[in-house]
Design an enzyme around this catalytic site. Structure first.
Site, PDB file in Angstrom:
ATOM      1  N   ASN A   1       0.869  -1.180   0.000  1.00  0.00           N
ATOM      2  CA  ASN A   1       0.000   0.000   0.000  1.00  0.00           C
ATOM      3  C   ASN A   1       0.908   1.233   0.000  1.00  0.00           C
ATOM      4  O   ASN A   1       1.492   1.574   1.027  1.00  0.00           O
ATOM      5  CB  ASN A   1      -0.878  -0.047   1.260  1.00  0.00           C
ATOM      6  CG  ASN A   1      -1.688   1.222   1.452  1.00  0.00           C
ATOM      7  OD1 ASN A   1      -1.766   2.062   0.556  1.00  0.00           O
ATOM      8  ND2 ASN A   1      -2.287   1.369   2.635  1.00  0.00           N
TER       9      ASN A   1
ATOM     10  N   GLU B   1      -5.366  -5.088  10.560  1.00  0.00           N
ATOM     11  CA  GLU B   1      -4.350  -4.061  10.777  1.00  0.00           C
ATOM     12  C   GLU B   1      -4.639  -3.322  12.079  1.00  0.00           C
ATOM     13  O   GLU B   1      -5.452  -2.385  12.099  1.00  0.00           O
ATOM     14  CB  GLU B   1      -4.371  -3.051   9.623  1.00  0.00           C
ATOM     15  CG  GLU B   1      -4.057  -3.662   8.278  1.00  0.00           C
ATOM     16  CD  GLU B   1      -3.467  -2.610   7.340  1.00  0.00           C
ATOM     17  OE1 GLU B   1      -2.329  -2.810   6.907  1.00  0.00           O
ATOM     18  OE2 GLU B   1      -4.123  -1.608   7.070  1.00  0.00           O
TER      19      GLU B   1
ATOM     20  N   HIS C   1      -9.474   1.053   4.779  1.00  0.00           N
ATOM     21  CA  HIS C   1      -8.202   1.217   5.494  1.00  0.00           C
ATOM     22  C   HIS C   1      -8.420   2.138   6.698  1.00  0.00           C
ATOM     23  O   HIS C   1      -9.216   3.083   6.629  1.00  0.00           O
ATOM     24  CB  HIS C   1      -7.148   1.807   4.555  1.00  0.00           C
ATOM     25  CG  HIS C   1      -5.783   1.796   5.149  1.00  0.00           C
ATOM     26  ND1 HIS C   1      -5.357   2.769   6.015  1.00  0.00           N
ATOM     27  CD2 HIS C   1      -4.769   0.903   5.038  1.00  0.00           C
ATOM     28  CE1 HIS C   1      -4.123   2.476   6.409  1.00  0.00           C
ATOM     29  NE2 HIS C   1      -3.743   1.352   5.823  1.00  0.00           N
TER      30      HIS C   1
ATOM     31  N   LYS D   1       0.137   4.250  -0.279  1.00  0.00           N
ATOM     32  CA  LYS D   1      -0.509   5.441   0.296  1.00  0.00           C
ATOM     33  C   LYS D   1      -0.281   6.655  -0.618  1.00  0.00           C
ATOM     34  O   LYS D   1      -0.256   6.493  -1.830  1.00  0.00           O
ATOM     35  CB  LYS D   1      -0.014   5.675   1.726  1.00  0.00           C
ATOM     36  CG  LYS D   1      -0.149   4.392   2.568  1.00  0.00           C
ATOM     37  CD  LYS D   1       0.043   4.599   4.027  1.00  0.00           C
ATOM     38  CE  LYS D   1      -0.111   3.249   4.737  1.00  0.00           C
ATOM     39  NZ  LYS D   1       0.009   3.344   6.160  1.00  0.00           N
TER      40      LYS D   1
ATOM     41  N   GLY E   1       2.477   2.226  10.761  1.00  0.00           N
ATOM     42  CA  GLY E   1       3.421   3.325  10.606  1.00  0.00           C
ATOM     43  C   GLY E   1       4.118   3.717  11.900  1.00  0.00           C
ATOM     44  O   GLY E   1       4.737   4.771  11.973  1.00  0.00           O
TER      45      GLY E   1
ATOM     46  N   SER F   1       3.449  -2.100  10.285  1.00  0.00           N
ATOM     47  CA  SER F   1       4.908  -2.134  10.471  1.00  0.00           C
ATOM     48  C   SER F   1       5.553  -3.465  10.079  1.00  0.00           C
ATOM     49  O   SER F   1       6.459  -3.953  10.765  1.00  0.00           O
ATOM     50  CB  SER F   1       5.275  -1.746  11.908  1.00  0.00           C
ATOM     51  OG  SER F   1       4.831  -0.423  12.176  1.00  0.00           O
TER      52      SER F   1
ATOM     53  N   GLU G   1      -6.805   4.529   7.813  1.00  0.00           N
ATOM     54  CA  GLU G   1      -6.600   5.966   7.533  1.00  0.00           C
ATOM     55  C   GLU G   1      -7.839   6.567   6.870  1.00  0.00           C
ATOM     56  O   GLU G   1      -8.147   7.738   7.069  1.00  0.00           O
ATOM     57  CB  GLU G   1      -5.341   6.156   6.669  1.00  0.00           C
ATOM     58  CG  GLU G   1      -4.082   5.955   7.506  1.00  0.00           C
ATOM     59  CD  GLU G   1      -2.882   5.431   6.738  1.00  0.00           C
ATOM     60  OE1 GLU G   1      -2.882   5.478   5.493  1.00  0.00           O
ATOM     61  OE2 GLU G   1      -1.937   4.951   7.403  1.00  0.00           O
TER      62      GLU G   1
HETATM   63  P1  PGA Z   1       2.874   0.305   7.608  1.00  0.00           P
HETATM   64  O1  PGA Z   1       1.415   0.500   6.968  1.00  0.00           O
HETATM   65  O2  PGA Z   1       3.427  -0.985   7.035  1.00  0.00           O
HETATM   66  O3  PGA Z   1       3.657   1.494   7.171  1.00  0.00           O
HETATM   67  O4  PGA Z   1       2.691   0.216   9.085  1.00  0.00           O
HETATM   68  C1  PGA Z   1       0.554  -0.591   6.784  1.00  0.00           C
HETATM   69  C2  PGA Z   1      -0.751  -0.152   6.210  1.00  0.00           C
HETATM   70  O5  PGA Z   1      -1.218   0.939   6.562  1.00  0.00           O
HETATM   71  O6  PGA Z   1      -1.367  -0.854   5.395  1.00  0.00           O
END
Ligand code: PGA
Length: 260
Positions: free
Chosen positions: A9, A167, A95, A11, A173, A213, A97
């Site tokens: 992803n 997640e 997601h 983003k 992140g 992460s 976010e």
């Molecule tokens: P990250 O993001 O690997 O940077 O923690 C994962 C995601 O949001 O799908």
């Protein structure tokens, strides 16, 4: 046996030239991998250019979001039909976010998932608890709410085209990965919910990804868990070497682990 699926992803990252460089590198590194479904989800502005590079490769394309209507007066939104037209096979839905910054609800996630399925896209439906929810012992309630409402009225045939991504929001992140045991506990719970909603055969066929992460250093121990079938990778999907390493290690682990 469920085929592992590793999705990147990206983003809101990568200009056209950066995106082309990244997918060219991935293509070079990963062309031999056949036992893992590899997916990249770039921003919609670079989908067309990346689709051209990835044509006839073993790397699939996915979108990061869709709207639930197929067309019309919805300024700024992206239709599932457009993603399909660009050669996308997958789309991320719900997601955290999107839930956090754009007010997405389980109801919206459900509508988008249905639209994706109707259009012939495979939705990667994200679920996960926030830190305060975990700390107050509500993890399983939140996951149950996300899974049962997000996948409401999706029939047994359609659900087989969905991937569910667990997640935990506190792990996204932040560099704070869930331990393999913490992740497996929730994955197992999700599989149990799918068993209640569908059947044994269906629940054991649906692929569940972990996200939060994920790095080349922790992917193997996560993939060793029996209910973890892949990963949704954010930060580490932005570099050729780290994403390639995550895919390669996933392939290695699943080759040596057989669970049934
Ligand atoms: P990250 O993001 O690997 O940077 O923690 C994962 C995601 O949001 O799908």
């Amino acid at each position: 046996m469920r085929k592992p699926i590793i999705a990147g992803n990206w983003k809101m990252n990568k200009t056209i030239s950066d995106a082309i460089e990244l997918v060219n590198g991935l293509k070079r590194n990963l062309y031999k991998i056949e036992d893992v479904d590899i997916v990249v989800c770039p921003p919609s502005t670079v989908l067309s250019d990346t689709a051209e590079v990835l044509m006839d490769s073993n790397i699939h394309l996915g979108g990061q979001n869709i709207f639930w209507e197929e067309k019309g007066a919805f300024t700024g939104e992206v239709s599932a039909v457009f993603l399909k037209d660009l050669g996308c096979r997958y789309v991320i839905v719900g997601h955290s976010e999107r839930r956090q910054y754009f007010g997405e609800t389980n109801e919206g996630v459900n509508k988008k998932t249905k639209t994706a399925l109707r259009t012939g896209l495979f939705p990667i439906v994200c679920v996960g608890e926030k830190l305060n929810e975990r700390e107050s012992g509500k993890t399983f309630d939140v996951i149950k709410d996300h899974v049962t409402n997000g996948l409401k009225d999706i029939n047994g045939k359609e659900i087989l085209n969905c991937v569910v991504a667990y997640e935990p929001v506190w792990a996204i992140g932040t560099g704070k990965t869930a331990t393999p045991q913490q992740a497996e506990e929730v994955h197992k719970f999700i599989r149990g919910l799918l068993l209640e909603m569908y059947s044994k055969e269906i629940s054991s066929s649906i692929r569940l990804q972990y996200g939060g992460s994920v790095t080349p250093e922790n992917i193997s121990s996560l993939m060793e868990m029996p209910d973890i079938d892949g990963a949704l990778v954010g930060g580490a999907s932005l570099k050729v070497d780290s994403f390639s390493e995550i895919v390669r290690k996933s392939s290695e682990v699943k080759k040596r682990c057989t669970y049934s």
